[in-house]
Scaffold this active site. Sequence first.
Site, PDB file in Angstrom:
ATOM      1  CG  HIS A  72      -2.094  -0.903   1.081  1.00 32.72           C
ATOM      2  ND1 HIS A  72      -3.164  -0.895   1.942  1.00 32.72           N
ATOM      3  CD2 HIS A  72      -2.378  -1.853   0.143  1.00 32.72           C
ATOM      4  CE1 HIS A  72      -4.048  -1.796   1.540  1.00 32.72           C
ATOM      5  NE2 HIS A  72      -3.589  -2.392   0.468  1.00 32.72           N
ATOM      6  CE1 TYR A 200      -5.578   3.707   8.759  1.00 37.46           C
ATOM      7  CE2 TYR A 200      -6.104   3.593  11.092  1.00 37.46           C
ATOM      8  CZ  TYR A 200      -5.347   3.191  10.019  1.00 37.46           C
ATOM      9  OH  TYR A 200      -4.328   2.274  10.212  1.00 37.46           O
ATOM     10  N   PRO A 292      -4.342  -0.359  18.531  1.00 34.53           N
ATOM     11  CG  PRO A 292      -6.064  -1.784  17.897  1.00 34.53           C
ATOM     12  CD  PRO A 292      -5.503  -1.082  19.074  1.00 34.53           C
ATOM     13  CE  LYS A 296       3.930   3.040  13.478  1.00 39.44           C
ATOM     14  NZ  LYS A 296       3.771   2.476  12.152  1.00 39.44           N
ATOM     15  CE1 TYR A 384      -1.538   3.876   9.475  1.00 37.69           C
ATOM     16  CE2 TYR A 384      -0.385   2.935   7.578  1.00 37.69           C
ATOM     17  CZ  TYR A 384      -1.463   2.933   8.449  1.00 37.69           C
ATOM     18  OH  TYR A 384      -2.456   1.994   8.310  1.00 37.69           O
TER      19      TYR A 384
END
Length: 389
Positions: A72, A200, A292, A296, A384
């Site tokens: 991604h 998200y 979550p 990580k 990220y």
Amino acid sequence: MRTKVAIIGAGPAGLLLGQLLHNYGIDNVILERQNPEYVLGRIRAGLLEEGTVKLLDEVGAGSRAHAEGLVHHGIELAFGGSRHRIDMNAATGKTVMIYGQTEVTLDLMNARKKAGLSSVYEAADVHPHNFDTDHPRLTYVKDGTTHEISCDFIAGCDGFHGVSRASVKPDAIETFERVYPFGWLGILSETPPVSHELIYSNHARGFALCTMRSTRRSRYYVQCPLDDRVEDWSDERFWDELKRRLDQKAADSLITGPSIEKSIAPLRSFVAEPMRFGRMFLAGDAAHIVPPTGAKGMNLAASDAHYLATALRENYDEKSSAGLNNYSTTALKRVWKAVRFSWWMTSMLHRFPDDGNFGARIQLAELDYVVHSKAAMTSLAENYVGLPF
Ligand SMILES: Cc1cc2nc3c(=O)[nH]c(=O)nc-3n(C[C@H](O)[C@H](O)[C@H](O)COP(=O)(O)OP(=O)(O)OC[C@H]3O[C@@H](n4cnc5c(N)ncnc54)[C@H](O)[C@@H]3O)c2cc1C
């Protein structure tokens, strides 16, 4: 039995550490409380940083991830009725990979089996002893018989509820904790993901996340009260709630189906300091937990395993204890940055019962800033995709 490093726990931290040590010629034994099928059945993390994939490659366990994992380049943030893409690859030159923890675990287990390394599954009553002396040892019970392993070092890779951290004298350890006032209700379904990248969503009804394990298997989450029970959530109720928390286009294109797994996970940030106690070292969830939201947990387990394996190699090959002495400080620096990032993502995206409409407006202002400021977007992307280790 005698070994150089006795590892407690066959999750990602323990298995990866075992393979790295094997690569460096350091013999090790893994003791795991559960059986392999149980370990492989736990549906947990699903996103790998490039650094984690590199470690899998280093131990010869990365080929299936490269063949089947989904690379991604970005994520989408949904708020105020629309979606905004964060191009992580443009911001950092890096990508992330969707590849389930169950698959990582299977690949590492197979690598361990192929290398003929010793693992004891269904080891009951594991106890670390004498780790504050030069002669640490472990005892465990297998098939009703008590066994003992003497070793040079113990690696506590036994997760949040493990025995390693619990064996440390309370005055030798300091803990830091934040328990969030909600959980994530997650389902896994054999349906194609609603979008090819993760969504998200910040919504007045609560957070939602659309993620996946493959092009045919989706993982969706909705924020829920801590006292909700899985039995209260029929599949139909879940899909309805998820749709309400997504933008119209995503809600309209969502393909639903029967859940093949459904569970509620509480959200928590937790760090134990230090991560070394004499000849015992903690790694992964045994030392720290993150919510979550930042993806990580498994990646931190991997970076801890890397730091610890490198320090042990220096100890044996170069007769230098510098790496072992610095392990806790080095690992904790990266841990706290991931804890901060996961807390920040959680704070920005969830409904907090006590924050009211002021809190909700601040979140929207922050999200709007993140998707329109190159600096803020880069900061999110950098964290990220994973800070270097
Ligand atoms: C329900 C849940 C959902 C999660 N979802 C996500 C997610 O979506 N994204 C994400 O990034 N992270 C997620 N995580 C976190 C991620 O899965 C962990 O960070 C990761 O598993 C850490 O690996 P580990 O090896 O340190 O610990 P674990 O995977 O917990 O492995 C520890 C191992 O030690 C064994 N063990 C425990 N006690 C003993 C004992 N006394 N003796 C012997 N063996 C013992 C356990 O059986 C286990 O196999 C989730 C965690 C949970 C619990």
